[in-house]
Scaffold this active site. Structure first.
Site, PDB file in Angstrom:
ATOM      1  N   HIS A   1       5.782  -5.439   1.965  1.00 45.19           N
ATOM      2  CA  HIS A   1       5.125  -6.667   1.507  1.00 45.19           C
ATOM      3  C   HIS A   1       3.962  -6.864   2.472  1.00 45.19           C
ATOM      4  O   HIS A   1       4.172  -6.961   3.675  1.00 45.19           O
ATOM      5  CB  HIS A   1       6.098  -7.846   1.556  1.00 45.19           C
ATOM      6  CG  HIS A   1       5.640  -9.043   0.774  1.00 45.19           C
ATOM      7  ND1 HIS A   1       6.386 -10.209   0.732  1.00 45.19           N
ATOM      8  CD2 HIS A   1       4.540  -9.272   0.013  1.00 45.19           C
ATOM      9  CE1 HIS A   1       5.766 -11.094  -0.028  1.00 45.19           C
ATOM     10  NE2 HIS A   1       4.640 -10.542  -0.472  1.00 45.19           N
ATOM     11  N   LEU A   2       2.735  -6.908   1.965  1.00 41.23           N
ATOM     12  CA  LEU A   2       1.549  -6.782   2.811  1.00 41.23           C
ATOM     13  C   LEU A   2       1.562  -7.753   3.995  1.00 41.23           C
ATOM     14  O   LEU A   2       1.652  -8.969   3.821  1.00 41.23           O
ATOM     15  CB  LEU A   2       0.286  -6.997   1.972  1.00 41.23           C
ATOM     16  CG  LEU A   2      -1.042  -6.866   2.730  1.00 41.23           C
ATOM     17  CD1 LEU A   2      -1.150  -5.530   3.445  1.00 41.23           C
ATOM     18  CD2 LEU A   2      -2.206  -7.069   1.772  1.00 41.23           C
ATOM     19  N   HIS A   3       1.428  -7.181   5.196  1.00 43.39           N
ATOM     20  CA  HIS A   3       1.403  -7.981   6.420  1.00 43.39           C
ATOM     21  C   HIS A   3       0.760  -7.191   7.549  1.00 43.39           C
ATOM     22  O   HIS A   3       0.799  -5.965   7.566  1.00 43.39           O
ATOM     23  CB  HIS A   3       2.815  -8.411   6.827  1.00 43.39           C
ATOM     24  CG  HIS A   3       3.719  -7.271   7.207  1.00 43.39           C
ATOM     25  ND1 HIS A   3       4.283  -6.419   6.265  1.00 43.39           N
ATOM     26  CD2 HIS A   3       4.150  -6.823   8.418  1.00 43.39           C
ATOM     27  CE1 HIS A   3       5.025  -5.515   6.878  1.00 43.39           C
ATOM     28  NE2 HIS A   3       4.952  -5.725   8.193  1.00 43.39           N
ATOM     29  N   LEU A   4       0.171  -7.915   8.478  1.00 44.67           N
ATOM     30  CA  LEU A   4      -0.312  -7.359   9.734  1.00 44.67           C
ATOM     31  C   LEU A   4       0.449  -8.032  10.865  1.00 44.67           C
ATOM     32  O   LEU A   4       1.003  -9.134  10.699  1.00 44.67           O
ATOM     33  CB  LEU A   4      -1.817  -7.589   9.919  1.00 44.67           C
ATOM     34  CG  LEU A   4      -2.770  -6.662   9.147  1.00 44.67           C
ATOM     35  CD1 LEU A   4      -2.820  -7.030   7.674  1.00 44.67           C
ATOM     36  CD2 LEU A   4      -4.178  -6.728   9.732  1.00 44.67           C
TER      37      LEU A   4
END
Length: 385
Positions: A216-219
């Protein structure tokens, strides 16, 4: 690492009653072009922490005060005190830290089989977190002609922190974006580094197969009060216009993108990096990325001034799942020279040679690395076509 209390920041704190947390809504951290500071943030001489840094920026104060409150409220998987830290003897300058609790208590990685795997709402994702885990929403004012309107980004605590202030930068979770780097997410990461007046606030990205544990898109963003090798490592140009460089120095060779100016130059860097990561993802090549204040490309050194932002990209062998029995797992911070070690025994016995051996195991074979290099050089050469 001790964090001083911020007396003038209360809007990012949770109300006293837990029942009121969800009803409070998510506060906005609103910022503009004038708060993005490229120059003047440097490492001081001598020992350094958040206690003796120059005045914290508005962003640092908001993040640190809200993050500490969540720690005091027990919203993390474990309390995080001052971590035992050492610089490994040798030429690289590895910063090793003992973080036993993260090795034991972090969430088990998801079942990832592809760098291009789609988002699965049945797996853990950031729509399932508790209301108190959200610190604030990054909201960029459109105050500079020609800049791209930045999407809002949630700033969440990482419940299994590497270091003080460890957060996740997440585009709107309800969109269900897989872990594939997008320009809006990268822009938020670079701008978070520029919003901080602490030279040790860094941001990074792990692709699927590059040790991302949640699809799940994250930085990641976190503070580390130590210089890292990649800040001033020398580089060689791969493009006559200076748009792409290669870091050949240890701990690992990587591709360097650099800018010292916000606005159009920063937008060009973001586009360039995302074209490179799109290529790697489409080719099923895992990768890690690290954003830090750093020296300009060329013949620099570890003590060079931090005059801009370095974005370092490492293509690597895919690794799905966590390998047990190793002193550390190789992802974004390890490739940059920060080694969170899992056990006291490994922490006391780890050497530079052993650390380099673990990292080398994760690098692409030489022939494939050369192919990727040629492909990225060609990709950058076509820019603007």
């Amino acid at each position: 690492m001790a964090i001083p209390h911020a007396s003038n920041e209360t809007s990012y704190l949770l109300p006293p009653n837990k029942e009121d947390w969800e009803g409070q809504g998510i506060p906005d951290f609103v910022y503009g072009q004038e708060e993005l500071v490229m120059e003047g943030v440097q490492w001081p001489r001598g020992a350094f922490s958040l206690l003796n840094t120059p005045p914290l920026s508005h962003f640092d104060s908001a993040l640190c005060s809200a993050w500490r409150q969540r720690m005091e409220l027990g919203l993390f998987r474990y309390p995080l005190g001052e971590l035992p830290t050492q610089t490994l003897p040798g030429t690289v300058g590895f910063v090793a830290q003992l973080n036993v609790e993260r090795g034991v208590q972090r969430r088990r990685p998801q079942n990832i089989k592809s760098v291009r795997q789609e988002f699965d709402p049945e797996q853990f994702n950031f729509n399932q977190i508790r209301p108190g885990e959200v610190l604030f929403r990054l909201h960029r004012k459109r105050d500079c002609p020609g800049t791209v309107q930045q999407e809002d980004i949630l700033v969440l605590i990482n419940v299994s922190p590497l270091e003080w202030g460890h957060v996740l930068l997440v585009p709107e979770p309800a969109r269900g974006l897989p872990q594939r780097l997008l320009p809006g997410a990268l822009r938020a990461g670079v701008e978070a580094v520029l919003l901080s007046s602490h030279p040790g606030f860094r941001v990074g990205f792990n692709s699927l197969g590059g040790l991302a544990s949640v699809n799940h898109l994250h930085l990641h963003g976190y503070y580390l009060a130590h210089r890292l090798p990649v800040e001033g490592a020398p580089s060689e140009p791969l493009d006559p216009r200076g748009r792409l460089h290669v870091l050949q120095a240890l701990p690992a060779p990587g591709f360097l993108f650099y800018t010292s100016r916000p606005g159009p130059d920063l937008e060009a860097l973001i586009s360039r990096v995302c074209r490179a990561t799109d290529y790697l993802t489409d080719c099923e090549i895992a990768h890690n990325l690290f954003v830090t204040r750093g020296a300009p490309p060329g013949k620099t050194s570890s003590s060079s001034a931090l005059s801009g932002v370095r974005v370092i990209l490492w293509p690597r062998k895919p690794s799905f799942g966590i390998k047990e029995g190793q002193a550390f797992n190789v992802a974004l911070c390890e490739l940059a020279g920060h080694l969170p070690v899992k056990t006291a025994q490994d922490f006391s016995s780890l050497t530079e040679a052993a650390a380099l051996a673990l990292i080398r195991e994760c690098l692409l074979p030489p022939a494939q690395a050369e192919d990727v290099r040629a492909a990225l050089v060609a990709l950058i050469a076509r820019e603007g076509e």
